[in-house]
Design a protein around this motif. Sequence first.
Motif, PDB file in Angstrom:
ATOM      1  N   VAL A  82       0.853  -1.196   0.000  1.00  0.00           N
ATOM      2  CA  VAL A  82       0.000   0.000   0.000  1.00  0.00           C
ATOM      3  C   VAL A  82       0.884   1.240   0.000  1.00  0.00           C
ATOM      4  O   VAL A  82       0.662   2.193  -0.761  1.00  0.00           O
ATOM      5  CB  VAL A  82      -0.966   0.009   1.212  1.00  0.00           C
ATOM      6  CG1 VAL A  82      -1.745   1.323   1.279  1.00  0.00           C
ATOM      7  CG2 VAL A  82      -1.932  -1.169   1.147  1.00  0.00           C
ATOM      8  N   GLU A  83       1.933   1.209   0.819  1.00  0.00           N
ATOM      9  CA  GLU A  83       2.864   2.348   0.878  1.00  0.00           C
ATOM     10  C   GLU A  83       3.552   2.579  -0.465  1.00  0.00           C
ATOM     11  O   GLU A  83       3.736   3.709  -0.893  1.00  0.00           O
ATOM     12  CB  GLU A  83       3.931   2.108   1.951  1.00  0.00           C
ATOM     13  CG  GLU A  83       3.526   2.637   3.312  1.00  0.00           C
ATOM     14  CD  GLU A  83       4.349   2.011   4.430  1.00  0.00           C
ATOM     15  OE1 GLU A  83       5.562   1.801   4.222  1.00  0.00           O
ATOM     16  OE2 GLU A  83       3.761   1.715   5.484  1.00  0.00           O
ATOM     17  N   HIS A 115       2.348   1.941  -3.290  1.00  0.00           N
ATOM     18  CA  HIS A 115       1.312   2.126  -4.320  1.00  0.00           C
ATOM     19  C   HIS A 115       1.157   0.916  -5.228  1.00  0.00           C
ATOM     20  O   HIS A 115       0.661   1.041  -6.339  1.00  0.00           O
ATOM     21  CB  HIS A 115       1.581   3.382  -5.154  1.00  0.00           C
ATOM     22  CG  HIS A 115       1.796   4.605  -4.311  1.00  0.00           C
ATOM     23  ND1 HIS A 115       0.752   5.207  -3.640  1.00  0.00           N
ATOM     24  CD2 HIS A 115       2.908   5.297  -3.990  1.00  0.00           C
ATOM     25  CE1 HIS A 115       1.236   6.231  -2.950  1.00  0.00           C
ATOM     26  NE2 HIS A 115       2.547   6.298  -3.146  1.00  0.00           N
ATOM     27  N   ILE A 125      -0.555  -1.680  -4.088  1.00  0.00           N
ATOM     28  CA  ILE A 125      -1.967  -1.916  -3.794  1.00  0.00           C
ATOM     29  C   ILE A 125      -2.603  -0.537  -3.680  1.00  0.00           C
ATOM     30  O   ILE A 125      -2.049   0.350  -3.030  1.00  0.00           O
ATOM     31  CB  ILE A 125      -2.148  -2.699  -2.480  1.00  0.00           C
ATOM     32  CG1 ILE A 125      -1.744  -4.173  -2.696  1.00  0.00           C
ATOM     33  CG2 ILE A 125      -3.597  -2.625  -1.978  1.00  0.00           C
ATOM     34  CD1 ILE A 125      -1.817  -5.033  -1.441  1.00  0.00           C
ATOM     35  N   SER A 126      -3.754  -0.360  -4.328  1.00  0.00           N
ATOM     36  CA  SER A 126      -4.328   0.982  -4.368  1.00  0.00           C
ATOM     37  C   SER A 126      -4.946   1.345  -3.020  1.00  0.00           C
ATOM     38  O   SER A 126      -5.468   0.486  -2.308  1.00  0.00           O
ATOM     39  CB  SER A 126      -5.358   1.104  -5.483  1.00  0.00           C
ATOM     40  OG  SER A 126      -6.648   0.842  -4.977  1.00  0.00           O
ATOM     41  N   GLN A 127      -4.859   2.631  -2.690  1.00  0.00           N
ATOM     42  CA  GLN A 127      -5.473   3.168  -1.470  1.00  0.00           C
ATOM     43  C   GLN A 127      -6.955   2.797  -1.411  1.00  0.00           C
ATOM     44  O   GLN A 127      -7.458   2.371  -0.380  1.00  0.00           O
ATOM     45  CB  GLN A 127      -5.392   4.697  -1.476  1.00  0.00           C
ATOM     46  CG  GLN A 127      -4.359   5.342  -0.572  1.00  0.00           C
ATOM     47  CD  GLN A 127      -4.277   4.771   0.842  1.00  0.00           C
ATOM     48  OE1 GLN A 127      -5.280   4.399   1.446  1.00  0.00           O
ATOM     49  NE2 GLN A 127      -3.061   4.703   1.352  1.00  0.00           N
ATOM     50  N   TYR A 137      -7.540  -0.742  -0.544  1.00  0.00           N
ATOM     51  CA  TYR A 137      -7.192  -1.013   0.855  1.00  0.00           C
ATOM     52  C   TYR A 137      -8.255  -0.439   1.793  1.00  0.00           C
ATOM     53  O   TYR A 137      -8.632  -1.077   2.772  1.00  0.00           O
ATOM     54  CB  TYR A 137      -5.807  -0.440   1.176  1.00  0.00           C
ATOM     55  CG  TYR A 137      -5.343  -0.834   2.563  1.00  0.00           C
ATOM     56  CD1 TYR A 137      -5.118  -2.175   2.874  1.00  0.00           C
ATOM     57  CD2 TYR A 137      -5.171   0.123   3.558  1.00  0.00           C
ATOM     58  CE1 TYR A 137      -4.724  -2.553   4.139  1.00  0.00           C
ATOM     59  CE2 TYR A 137      -4.770  -0.246   4.833  1.00  0.00           C
ATOM     60  CZ  TYR A 137      -4.548  -1.591   5.124  1.00  0.00           C
ATOM     61  OH  TYR A 137      -4.178  -1.963   6.379  1.00  0.00           O
TER      62      TYR A 137
END
Length: 308
Positions: A281-282, A284, A286-288, A291
């Motif tokens: 996530v950090e 990018h 995995i998309s915000q 998440y």
Amino acid sequence: MNGLVIKNTGSWYHVETAGGQVIESKIKGNFRIKGIRTTNPVAVGDVVHFEVNAEGFGMISKIEPRRNYIIRKASNLSKQSHILAANIDQVFLIVTVNYPEVSTTFIDRFLVTAEAYSIPAKLIFNKIDLYNDDENRHVNALIHLYETIGYPSYRISATTGQGIEELKELLKDKISLFSGHSGVGKSTCIKAIMPELDLKTAAISLAHNKGMHTTTFSEMFPLRGGGYVIDTPGVKGFGTIDIGKNEASHFFPEIFKLSKQCRFANCTHTHEPDCAALRAVENHEISQSRYQSYLGIMNDSEEGKYRT
Ligand code: GDP
Ligand code: ZN
């Protein structure tokens, strides 16, 4: 003889044979399917074995194992469930970026439900004839996001016909389900796909099941080129399945894929050190928005725990 259940009205089932004959059928005796307490032991989409009796009716004696099925509780108080349809090849969610606006939360809940049911899901962005540059950029970003995760996404205009031929190809010889908020163009789209359908009866029921039915009878409409589109009044509930906290990550493929690299086998991907999903996530990867949807579903299941 074997056949496909294409319609269910109470205790009667319309069973279509390989030769295209439709035989009105009933269930022989009372057989039960292990594991599911259901109000209807046989559902639309089931492949059944039956024999024709002296009166010409089919007597269903066996059902083939299901690849998947969608279900809803018969009523809030009931422990019994109603199987809306079985053996679905694909489910399409029709959305538009702005007419009405779609949220990623809504899309993600739909996708999670499809994952939980083991039904391949695809996204259709309709009304592309209306999109301005900003909206086109938005739809492109969404399509990139969802295709990267593994959900095929399509751009269509049900009114101009753009993308309809491609959609028809996707439906060929498959059992498909359409879902979408009202106003997104679901009935226009179905009319574009199936102009041969008797609109007075079928399409109206396909598109306008707005909760006036208390009993749920599903039906499959044959496509001229082969395949079926399922109509089930319960599809509105698609996206409201109960997901346990521990299984939520199983239904986000991009999170699930990384979870093997987390330090803890039971990682919830929320606060743990050395969590591969949080790292992604950090970075990018995995998309915000995905998440956030994951956290939302985790929260729901947390609340559910206190409700029961
Ligand atoms: P449903 O509630 O999802 O079944 O939506 P409808 O099929 O009734 O469509 C809602 C409205 O959107 C109608 O006025 C349609 O004519 C319009 N519509 C549907 N598809 C399109 C499209 O691709 N482009 C445009 N411009 N309008 C559309
Ligand atoms: Zn983790």
